[in-house]
Design a protein around this motif. Structure first.
Motif, PDB file in Angstrom:
ATOM      1  N   LEU A 242       0.854  -1.174   0.000  1.00  0.00           N
ATOM      2  CA  LEU A 242       0.000   0.000   0.000  1.00  0.00           C
ATOM      3  C   LEU A 242       0.895   1.232   0.000  1.00  0.00           C
ATOM      4  O   LEU A 242       1.784   1.355   0.841  1.00  0.00           O
ATOM      5  CB  LEU A 242      -0.903   0.002   1.230  1.00  0.00           C
ATOM      6  N   ARG A 243       0.678   2.105  -0.954  1.00  0.00           N
ATOM      7  CA  ARG A 243       1.486   3.332  -1.036  1.00  0.00           C
ATOM      8  C   ARG A 243       1.173   4.250   0.134  1.00  0.00           C
ATOM      9  O   ARG A 243       0.027   4.397   0.532  1.00  0.00           O
ATOM     10  CB  ARG A 243       1.202   4.052  -2.343  1.00  0.00           C
ATOM     11  N   ALA A 244       2.201   4.884   0.673  1.00  0.00           N
ATOM     12  CA  ALA A 244       2.016   5.811   1.783  1.00  0.00           C
ATOM     13  C   ALA A 244       1.402   7.123   1.303  1.00  0.00           C
ATOM     14  O   ALA A 244       0.718   7.804   2.043  1.00  0.00           O
ATOM     15  CB  ALA A 244       3.358   6.084   2.463  1.00  0.00           C
ATOM     16  N   VAL A 245       1.651   7.465   0.049  1.00  0.00           N
ATOM     17  CA  VAL A 245       1.168   8.705  -0.530  1.00  0.00           C
ATOM     18  C   VAL A 245       0.430   8.374  -1.822  1.00  0.00           C
ATOM     19  O   VAL A 245       0.885   7.548  -2.608  1.00  0.00           O
ATOM     20  CB  VAL A 245       2.349   9.661  -0.829  1.00  0.00           C
ATOM     21  N   LEU A 246      -0.703   9.021  -2.037  1.00  0.00           N
ATOM     22  CA  LEU A 246      -1.428   8.814  -3.281  1.00  0.00           C
ATOM     23  C   LEU A 246      -0.582   9.258  -4.463  1.00  0.00           C
ATOM     24  O   LEU A 246       0.190  10.214  -4.357  1.00  0.00           O
ATOM     25  CB  LEU A 246      -2.742   9.587  -3.277  1.00  0.00           C
ATOM     26  N   PRO A 247      -0.719   8.579  -5.603  1.00  0.00           N
ATOM     27  CA  PRO A 247       0.048   8.995  -6.779  1.00  0.00           C
ATOM     28  C   PRO A 247      -0.399  10.362  -7.282  1.00  0.00           C
ATOM     29  O   PRO A 247      -1.514  10.811  -7.000  1.00  0.00           O
ATOM     30  CB  PRO A 247      -0.254   7.895  -7.797  1.00  0.00           C
ATOM     31  N   ALA A 248       0.458  10.995  -8.024  1.00  0.00           N
ATOM     32  CA  ALA A 248       0.127  12.291  -8.614  1.00  0.00           C
ATOM     33  C   ALA A 248      -1.041  12.130  -9.578  1.00  0.00           C
ATOM     34  O   ALA A 248      -1.311  11.034 -10.088  1.00  0.00           O
ATOM     35  CB  ALA A 248       1.344  12.855  -9.345  1.00  0.00           C
ATOM     36  N   ALA A 249      -1.748  13.217  -9.834  1.00  0.00           N
ATOM     37  CA  ALA A 249      -2.942  13.183 -10.681  1.00  0.00           C
ATOM     38  C   ALA A 249      -2.645  12.667 -12.082  1.00  0.00           C
ATOM     39  O   ALA A 249      -3.507  12.046 -12.708  1.00  0.00           O
ATOM     40  CB  ALA A 249      -3.558  14.575 -10.748  1.00  0.00           C
ATOM     41  N   ASP A 250      -1.438  12.877 -12.598  1.00  0.00           N
ATOM     42  CA  ASP A 250      -1.125  12.445 -13.951  1.00  0.00           C
ATOM     43  C   ASP A 250      -0.582  11.014 -14.017  1.00  0.00           C
ATOM     44  O   ASP A 250      -0.371  10.481 -15.103  1.00  0.00           O
ATOM     45  CB  ASP A 250      -0.143  13.407 -14.616  1.00  0.00           C
ATOM     46  N   GLU A 251      -0.397  10.359 -12.875  1.00  0.00           N
ATOM     47  CA  GLU A 251       0.042   8.961 -12.870  1.00  0.00           C
ATOM     48  C   GLU A 251      -1.154   8.060 -13.141  1.00  0.00           C
ATOM     49  O   GLU A 251      -2.244   8.293 -12.635  1.00  0.00           O
ATOM     50  CB  GLU A 251       0.674   8.590 -11.526  1.00  0.00           C
ATOM     51  N   GLU A 252      -0.934   7.014 -13.929  1.00  0.00           N
ATOM     52  CA  GLU A 252      -2.026   6.135 -14.329  1.00  0.00           C
ATOM     53  C   GLU A 252      -2.235   4.954 -13.392  1.00  0.00           C
ATOM     54  O   GLU A 252      -3.229   4.263 -13.499  1.00  0.00           O
ATOM     55  CB  GLU A 252      -1.788   5.615 -15.745  1.00  0.00           C
ATOM     56  N   ALA A 253      -1.317   4.683 -12.492  1.00  0.00           N
ATOM     57  CA  ALA A 253      -1.417   3.500 -11.638  1.00  0.00           C
ATOM     58  C   ALA A 253      -1.167   3.885 -10.183  1.00  0.00           C
ATOM     59  O   ALA A 253      -0.730   4.995  -9.885  1.00  0.00           O
ATOM     60  CB  ALA A 253      -0.398   2.453 -12.086  1.00  0.00           C
ATOM     61  N   GLY A 254      -1.470   2.939  -9.275  1.00  0.00           N
ATOM     62  CA  GLY A 254      -1.134   3.128  -7.880  1.00  0.00           C
ATOM     63  C   GLY A 254      -2.283   3.429  -6.947  1.00  0.00           C
ATOM     64  O   GLY A 254      -2.081   3.627  -5.758  1.00  0.00           O
ATOM     65  N   ARG A 255      -3.507   3.434  -7.464  1.00  0.00           N
ATOM     66  CA  ARG A 255      -4.648   3.768  -6.612  1.00  0.00           C
ATOM     67  C   ARG A 255      -5.457   2.553  -6.178  1.00  0.00           C
ATOM     68  O   ARG A 255      -6.257   2.627  -5.258  1.00  0.00           O
ATOM     69  CB  ARG A 255      -5.576   4.737  -7.340  1.00  0.00           C
ATOM     70  N   GLY A 256      -5.267   1.434  -6.838  1.00  0.00           N
ATOM     71  CA  GLY A 256      -6.106   0.261  -6.612  1.00  0.00           C
ATOM     72  C   GLY A 256      -6.094  -0.257  -5.192  1.00  0.00           C
ATOM     73  O   GLY A 256      -7.150  -0.467  -4.589  1.00  0.00           O
TER      74      GLY A 256
END
Length: 150
Positions: free
Chosen positions: A101-115
């Protein structure tokens, strides 16, 4: 497989499916999970059905993207517990590729990492265990339900 709080289910409370490690296989796993949850009394469009569909979709997509070993299938397992929970398990054959689980949400322009952020927000708990009797890992999540489905 040792998963916290897990006990062997009654056969009617268990659904298992091997699916191909492809986007089409992941989509099939999500659709059949929704169908099974509907048959268990959590109708299409209900919060529980939608949550399970999203969780299965995310974990299955991760399995076919990051857990892919050519020629090896992935596995979906749904368990309905007596405590008013649905346990979702997705297994693949790449044990060295453990989701975090990522500690920080990805940047708005990143396509992955929110799931997995969504999975963590929607589920009571989730985790990763080694597969028993096979190479790889199982990513599991617990979805709360009402004791008596509508």
């Amino acid at each position: 497989m040792t998963i916290p709080g897990f006990t062997a289910p009654h056969p009617g409370d268990l659904f298992e499916l091997r699916f191909s490690s492809t986007a089409r296989g992941a989509r099939l796993a999500r659709r059949l999970a929704s169908h099974r949850v509907h048959e268990w009394g959590h109708r299409y469009g209900s919060e529980v059905n939608d949550t399970v569909s999203l969780v299965v979709g995310e974990l299955a997509a991760n399995a076919v993207t990051h857990g892919l070993v050519p020629g090896r299938d992935a596995r979906l397992r749904l368990v309905r517990t007596s405590g008013g929970q649905l346990r979702v398990e997705v297994s693949d054959t790449r044990g060295e590729c453990v989701p975090l689980l990522r500690a920080v949400l990805p940047a708005a322009d990143e396509e992955a990492g929110r799931g997995l952020v969504l999975v963590a927000a929607l589920c009571q708990e989730w985790g990763v265990t080694d597969r028993t009797g096979a190479p790889g890992k199982t990513v599991w999540a617990v979805v709360a339900t009402t004791a008596a489905p509508a």
